[in-house]
Design an enzyme around this catalytic site. Structure first.
Site, PDB file in Angstrom:
ATOM      1  N   ASP A  68       0.821  -1.203   0.000  1.00  0.00           N
ATOM      2  CA  ASP A  68       0.000   0.000   0.000  1.00  0.00           C
ATOM      3  C   ASP A  68       0.864   1.266   0.000  1.00  0.00           C
ATOM      4  OD1 ASP A  68      -2.413  -1.435   0.069  1.00  0.00           O
ATOM      5  OD2 ASP A  68      -2.363  -1.561   2.252  1.00  0.00           O
ATOM      6  N   GLU A 246     -11.333  -2.440  -2.055  1.00  0.00           N
ATOM      7  CA  GLU A 246     -10.703  -1.606  -1.025  1.00  0.00           C
ATOM      8  C   GLU A 246      -9.608  -0.764  -1.654  1.00  0.00           C
ATOM      9  OE1 GLU A 246      -9.335  -4.612   1.701  1.00  0.00           O
ATOM     10  OE2 GLU A 246      -7.789  -5.309   0.343  1.00  0.00           O
TER      11      GLU A 246
END
Ligand SMILES: *[C@@H]1O[C@H](CO)[C@@H](O)[C@H](O)[C@H]1NC(C)=O
Ligand SMILES: *[C@@H]1O[C@H](CO)[C@@H](O)[C@H](O)[C@H]1NC(C)=O
Ligand SMILES: *[C@@H]1O[C@H](CO)[C@@H](O)[C@H](O)[C@H]1NC(C)=O
Ligand SMILES: *[C@@H]1O[C@H](CO)[C@@H](O)[C@H](O)[C@H]1NC(C)=O
Length: 399
Positions: A68, A246
């Protein structure tokens, strides 16, 4: 004008050579990027589930381990934030590194008592009016007891940030009983500002319940109306038990807002062969667009994103890149394209979450739909390179 003498003909051939060199350089500049490397050892278990395509370009290598990743451009440098102990910050003047660790966002555990307070996930940092805001996630895999917190600083020199605590919470804690916090999962913050009104929005979520958006208060440290959050749902997969969407991002390009997200299984691959999902069910990067920041968003086929739509922009490829996601977009300018960056697993390195690396590609827009490309320079000084090439060709024919 007839019968050129030998000196003008050698001048002409020199000119032609010069044009050739210029044209080759232009083409070269436009096609730097990854060339497919030869495929190495991926297990036979994986080959059952791994759809290998060479339609997509390989990543440019960021040369840093990151899950991420989040990148901010500031003062001619790139600053990379990632999930990890107290949210580490790295700096480089090149997206390919080398990256130097310059500090962490938090100098102690988060003041929010959720999940592992020492190890936030999926930071997103923005710069606004002289201040950096880092939105971070505290959660636990498979649980909806989560929070998005925020920390601020006015300089990225490694000095401590101020931790302001939770912006939103789900599962437990103040405000978590209010819709949509009562059913969603407060993870993976992203940020967007309306081009016309300068109003700021937080996007988040959610794994089970899609991606959501709500207006932020002017201080950017809280939401505008906690009692009545004015939230809109941006994505959803109906009629399915598992809805793995997500890691959202929102970008703006030429009249459209683009909502990006990761869909599929993100993590915990390969501890056994059963840890691989069916083909195409691993992380991939999808997008939809709208002229309105609040949606509704549709994909390239016209399907609504709240009906399961989402055009795949980047996915596993070449038998080398697996499960790319956790993305962000760096805005380009007249002479440089937008950039899509993300983490991915390299099948010849390994499948542990800690094996994920930063990769990136330039984006081109076809009819307003983003696609990854190896062509780095859509334009040089604002003029498209095909125009330079045409001018060079005309000159070649003329002399
Ligand atoms: C919490 O995160 C730290 C790293 O910041 C790690 O060392 C520790 O093992 C984690 N604790 C738990 C209970 O997972
Ligand atoms: C938005 O921000 C820009 C840059 O700070 C400013 O020039 C513009 O006037 C602002 N617009 C509104 C509607 O506040
Ligand atoms: C455009 O972006 C590139 C890459 O970030 C940067 O090096 C360049 O200075 C920018 N040019 C302009 C005119 O802002
Ligand atoms: C994958 O890893 C191999 C071995 O370390 C390396 O040679 C190759 O460049 C990597 N490719 C990508 C796309 O990361």
């Amino acid at each position: 004008m007839s019968g050129s003498n030998s000196s003008s003909s050698s001048g002409r051939s020199m000119l032609r050579t010069l044009i050739l060199v210029l044209a080759t350089t232009l083409i070269g500049v436009n096609s730097v990027g990854a060339t497919p490397a030869t495929q190495s050892s991926w297990t036979s278990a994986l080959s059952q589930v791994y759809e290998t395509t060479d339609r997509l370009p390989l990543p440019n290598l960021g040369n840093i381990v990151a899950h991420d990743p989040n990148i901010v451009q500031h003062d001619g440098n790139y600053y990379l934030f990632k999930g990890g102990h107290h949210v580490p910050i790295f700096k480089s003047d090149n997206l390919n590194g080398p990256w130097e660790k310059i500090g962490t966002v938090l100098d102690q555990n988060s003041i929010i008592d959720v999940g592992n307070r020492s190890r936030p996930w999926a930071p997103t940092t923005i710069y606004r009016d002289g201040m950096f805001y880092c939105y971070y996630t505290l959660s636990t895999h498979g649980k909806r007891n989560s929070a998005i917190g925020v920390a601020t600083t006015n300089k990225l020199d490694g000095s401590p940030w101020n931790d302001h605590g939770a912006v939103i919470r789900t599962g437990k804690g103040p405000g978590s009983d209010i819709h949509p916090f009562s059913e969603t999962n407060a993870i993976d913050a992203s940020f967007i500002m309306d081009q016309n009104s300068n109003k700021s929005y937080l996007n988040y979520g959610s794994f089970w319940h899609g991606i959501w958006q709500l207006p932020l208060a002017d201080d950017l440290l809280s939401i505008e109306s906690p009692e009545n959050p004015d939230a809109v749902q941006l994505t959803f997969i109906p009629n399915q038990k598992i809805r793995p969407q997500e890691g959202s991002w929102m970008s703006y390009h030429d009249g459209y807002y683009y909502v990006w997200f990761s869909q599929g299984k993100c993590c915990k691959f390969g501890e056994s062969e059963h840890d691989f999902p069916a083909r195409g069910r691993e992380y991939n990067i999808r997008v939809g667009r709208s002229r309105d920041i609040r949606g509704p968003f549709k994909d390239k086929d016209g399907e609504s994103l709240v009906e399961g739509g989402g055009t795949i922009v980047y996915a596993s490829n070449h038998g080398i890149v697996y499960a790319p996601g956790g993305l962000g977009v760096l805005a380009g300018n007249d002479s440089s394209r937008d950039i899509l960056y993300y983490h991915y697993l390299n099948t010849s390195i390994g499948f542990k979450d800690g094996d994920a690396h930063l990769g990136w590609n330039w984006l081109t827009y076809e009819d307003g739909w983003p696609e990854v490309t190896t062509d780095s320079a859509g334009a040089i000084f604002g003029i498209p390179s095909w125009l330079y090439l045409s001018i060079l060709l005309c000159f070649w024919l003329y002399i």
